[in-house]
Motif scaffolding. Structure first.
Motif, PDB file in Angstrom:
ATOM      1  N   ARG A  11       9.048   5.776   4.028  1.00  0.00           N
ATOM      2  CA  ARG A  11       9.918   4.793   3.413  1.00  0.00           C
ATOM      3  C   ARG A  11       9.185   3.606   2.541  1.00  0.00           C
ATOM      4  NH1 ARG A  11      12.653   2.542   7.633  1.00  0.00           N
ATOM      5  NH2 ARG A  11      11.181   0.626   7.660  1.00  0.00           N
ATOM      6  N   ASP A  12       7.981   3.263   3.378  1.00  0.00           N
ATOM      7  CA  ASP A  12       7.060   2.033   2.994  1.00  0.00           C
ATOM      8  C   ASP A  12       5.838   2.565   2.167  1.00  0.00           C
ATOM      9  OD1 ASP A  12       9.132   0.269   3.953  1.00  0.00           O
ATOM     10  OD2 ASP A  12       8.301   0.011   5.791  1.00  0.00           O
ATOM     11  N   LEU A  13       5.807   3.695   1.875  1.00  0.00           N
ATOM     12  CA  LEU A  13       4.513   4.491   1.635  1.00  0.00           C
ATOM     13  C   LEU A  13       3.937   3.643   0.318  1.00  0.00           C
ATOM     14  CD1 LEU A  13       1.939   6.399   1.948  1.00  0.00           C
ATOM     15  CD2 LEU A  13       3.503   7.918   0.897  1.00  0.00           C
ATOM     16  N   GLU A  14       4.853   3.601  -0.661  1.00  0.00           N
ATOM     17  CA  GLU A  14       4.563   3.049  -2.171  1.00  0.00           C
ATOM     18  C   GLU A  14       4.155   1.496  -1.986  1.00  0.00           C
ATOM     19  OE1 GLU A  14       4.097   4.893  -5.065  1.00  0.00           O
ATOM     20  OE2 GLU A  14       4.631   6.524  -3.625  1.00  0.00           O
ATOM     21  N   GLU A  15       4.770   1.088  -1.254  1.00  0.00           N
ATOM     22  CA  GLU A  15       4.304  -0.612  -1.074  1.00  0.00           C
ATOM     23  C   GLU A  15       3.141  -0.640  -0.400  1.00  0.00           C
ATOM     24  OE1 GLU A  15       7.459   0.614  -0.390  1.00  0.00           O
ATOM     25  OE2 GLU A  15       8.574  -0.303  -2.027  1.00  0.00           O
ATOM     26  N   TYR A  16       2.950   0.045   0.699  1.00  0.00           N
ATOM     27  CA  TYR A  16       1.710   0.259   1.400  1.00  0.00           C
ATOM     28  C   TYR A  16       0.383   0.667   0.306  1.00  0.00           C
ATOM     29  CZ  TYR A  16      -2.211   2.319   4.302  1.00  0.00           C
ATOM     30  OH  TYR A  16      -3.491   2.614   4.930  1.00  0.00           O
ATOM     31  N   LEU A  17       0.659   1.693  -0.286  1.00  0.00           N
ATOM     32  CA  LEU A  17      -0.519   2.050  -1.044  1.00  0.00           C
ATOM     33  C   LEU A  17      -0.594   0.865  -2.239  1.00  0.00           C
ATOM     34  CD1 LEU A  17       0.482   5.871  -1.983  1.00  0.00           C
ATOM     35  CD2 LEU A  17      -1.369   4.803  -0.534  1.00  0.00           C
ATOM     36  N   ARG A  18       0.047   0.070  -2.572  1.00  0.00           N
ATOM     37  CA  ARG A  18       0.066  -0.961  -3.430  1.00  0.00           C
ATOM     38  C   ARG A  18      -0.456  -2.185  -2.771  1.00  0.00           C
ATOM     39  NH1 ARG A  18       4.954   1.116  -5.642  1.00  0.00           N
ATOM     40  NH2 ARG A  18       6.028  -0.392  -4.950  1.00  0.00           N
ATOM     41  N   HIS A  19      -0.530  -2.378  -1.460  1.00  0.00           N
ATOM     42  CA  HIS A  19      -0.906  -3.350  -0.558  1.00  0.00           C
ATOM     43  C   HIS A  19       0.298  -4.391  -0.868  1.00  0.00           C
ATOM     44  CE1 HIS A  19      -4.593  -1.570  -0.153  1.00  0.00           C
ATOM     45  NE2 HIS A  19      -4.903  -1.513  -1.522  1.00  0.00           N
ATOM     46  N   GLU A  20       1.512  -4.173  -0.811  1.00  0.00           N
ATOM     47  CA  GLU A  20       2.744  -4.928  -0.987  1.00  0.00           C
ATOM     48  C   GLU A  20       3.533  -5.187   0.454  1.00  0.00           C
ATOM     49  OE1 GLU A  20       4.641  -3.464  -4.397  1.00  0.00           O
ATOM     50  OE2 GLU A  20       3.514  -4.217  -5.701  1.00  0.00           O
ATOM     51  N   VAL A  21       2.856  -4.590   1.411  1.00  0.00           N
ATOM     52  CA  VAL A  21       3.610  -5.008   2.879  1.00  0.00           C
ATOM     53  C   VAL A  21       2.769  -6.076   3.735  1.00  0.00           C
ATOM     54  CG1 VAL A  21       4.715  -2.648   2.966  1.00  0.00           C
ATOM     55  CG2 VAL A  21       2.462  -2.998   3.731  1.00  0.00           C
ATOM     56  N   CYS A  22       3.159  -6.518   4.562  1.00  0.00           N
ATOM     57  CA  CYS A  22       2.528  -7.540   5.434  1.00  0.00           C
ATOM     58  C   CYS A  22       1.405  -6.891   6.208  1.00  0.00           C
ATOM     59  CB  CYS A  22       3.525  -8.120   6.331  1.00  0.00           C
ATOM     60  SG  CYS A  22       4.146  -7.199   7.573  1.00  0.00           S
ATOM     61  N   LYS A  23       0.639  -7.667   6.698  1.00  0.00           N
ATOM     62  CA  LYS A  23      -0.529  -7.031   7.464  1.00  0.00           C
ATOM     63  C   LYS A  23      -0.257  -6.341   8.726  1.00  0.00           C
ATOM     64  CE  LYS A  23      -3.895 -10.661   6.088  1.00  0.00           C
ATOM     65  NZ  LYS A  23      -5.209 -11.319   6.237  1.00  0.00           N
ATOM     66  N   THR A  24       0.731  -6.761   9.442  1.00  0.00           N
ATOM     67  CA  THR A  24       1.045  -5.956  10.408  1.00  0.00           C
ATOM     68  C   THR A  24       1.643  -4.402  10.127  1.00  0.00           C
ATOM     69  OG1 THR A  24       1.818  -7.879  11.523  1.00  0.00           O
ATOM     70  CG2 THR A  24       2.974  -5.757  12.532  1.00  0.00           C
ATOM     71  N   SER A  25       2.388  -4.284   9.035  1.00  0.00           N
ATOM     72  CA  SER A  25       2.966  -3.088   8.612  1.00  0.00           C
ATOM     73  C   SER A  25       1.877  -2.415   7.949  1.00  0.00           C
ATOM     74  CB  SER A  25       3.997  -3.526   7.442  1.00  0.00           C
ATOM     75  OG  SER A  25       5.191  -3.712   8.084  1.00  0.00           O
ATOM     76  N   GLN A  26       1.062  -2.947   7.200  1.00  0.00           N
ATOM     77  CA  GLN A  26      -0.210  -2.235   6.633  1.00  0.00           C
ATOM     78  C   GLN A  26      -0.932  -1.428   7.851  1.00  0.00           C
ATOM     79  OE1 GLN A  26      -0.865  -2.606   3.351  1.00  0.00           O
ATOM     80  NE2 GLN A  26      -2.545  -1.528   3.306  1.00  0.00           N
ATOM     81  N   SER A  27      -1.293  -2.170   8.818  1.00  0.00           N
ATOM     82  CA  SER A  27      -2.149  -1.743   9.995  1.00  0.00           C
ATOM     83  C   SER A  27      -1.331  -0.732  10.590  1.00  0.00           C
ATOM     84  CB  SER A  27      -2.576  -2.927  11.103  1.00  0.00           C
ATOM     85  OG  SER A  27      -3.272  -3.890  10.531  1.00  0.00           O
ATOM     86  N   ASP A  28      -0.106  -0.785  10.973  1.00  0.00           N
ATOM     87  CA  ASP A  28       0.692   0.117  11.543  1.00  0.00           C
ATOM     88  C   ASP A  28       0.667   1.375  10.808  1.00  0.00           C
ATOM     89  OD1 ASP A  28       1.156  -1.687  13.524  1.00  0.00           O
ATOM     90  OD2 ASP A  28       3.372  -2.123  13.070  1.00  0.00           O
ATOM     91  N   ILE A  29       1.082   1.401   9.494  1.00  0.00           N
ATOM     92  CA  ILE A  29       1.184   2.610   8.675  1.00  0.00           C
ATOM     93  C   ILE A  29      -0.290   2.934   8.436  1.00  0.00           C
ATOM     94  CG2 ILE A  29       1.572   3.419   6.156  1.00  0.00           C
ATOM     95  CD1 ILE A  29       3.654   0.922   5.966  1.00  0.00           C
ATOM     96  N   ALA A  30      -1.300   2.504   8.329  1.00  0.00           N
ATOM     97  CA  ALA A  30      -2.761   3.126   8.481  1.00  0.00           C
ATOM     98  C   ALA A  30      -3.091   3.679   9.851  1.00  0.00           C
ATOM     99  CB  ALA A  30      -3.752   2.004   8.176  1.00  0.00           C
ATOM    100  N   GLN A  31      -2.536   3.163  10.573  1.00  0.00           N
ATOM    101  CA  GLN A  31      -2.722   3.792  11.782  1.00  0.00           C
ATOM    102  C   GLN A  31      -2.004   5.357  12.160  1.00  0.00           C
ATOM    103  OE1 GLN A  31      -1.718   1.715  15.600  1.00  0.00           O
ATOM    104  NE2 GLN A  31      -2.346   3.323  16.938  1.00  0.00           N
ATOM    105  N   HIS A  32      -0.709   4.962  11.212  1.00  0.00           N
ATOM    106  CA  HIS A  32      -0.031   6.201  11.533  1.00  0.00           C
ATOM    107  C   HIS A  32      -0.649   7.544  10.552  1.00  0.00           C
ATOM    108  CE1 HIS A  32       3.478   8.967  11.508  1.00  0.00           C
ATOM    109  NE2 HIS A  32       3.491   9.057  10.189  1.00  0.00           N
TER     110      HIS A  32
END
Length: 80
Positions: A11-32
């Motif tokens: 769901r948040d992949l596009e925002e993650y790839l553009r670095h548009e999510v908070c640091k916590t979400s960034q870390s969680d998605i990266a780990q996933h």
């Protein structure tokens, strides 16, 4: 950090790839993505597609083609 799961990662992949999510979400998605081959593949496809589109947007049409297109647009506008 916690694994956010496939649903949130996708769901948040596009925002993650553009670095548009908070640091916590960034870390969680990266780990996933590190632990989920399916989501990692989807991220790779999205990243590749974004890069290809960005490169294509930087290309310019040859001047002759540009002139032809503009000429035809002007002619079409003149008839309407």
């Amino acid at each position: 950090m916690t694994d956010c799961g496939c649903e949130k990662a996708r769901r948040d992949l596009e925002e993650y790839l553009r670095h548009e999510v908070c640091k916590t979400s960034q870390s969680d998605i990266a780990q996933h993505l590190e632990n989920c081959p399916s989501c990692r593949d989807e991220a790779l496809v999205s990243r590749t597609l974004t890069e290809v589109v960005a490169r294509a947007c930087k290309e310019t049409a040859p001047e002759e083609l540009r002139d032809q297109v503009l000429s035809r647009l002007r002619a079409a506008q003149a008839t309407h």
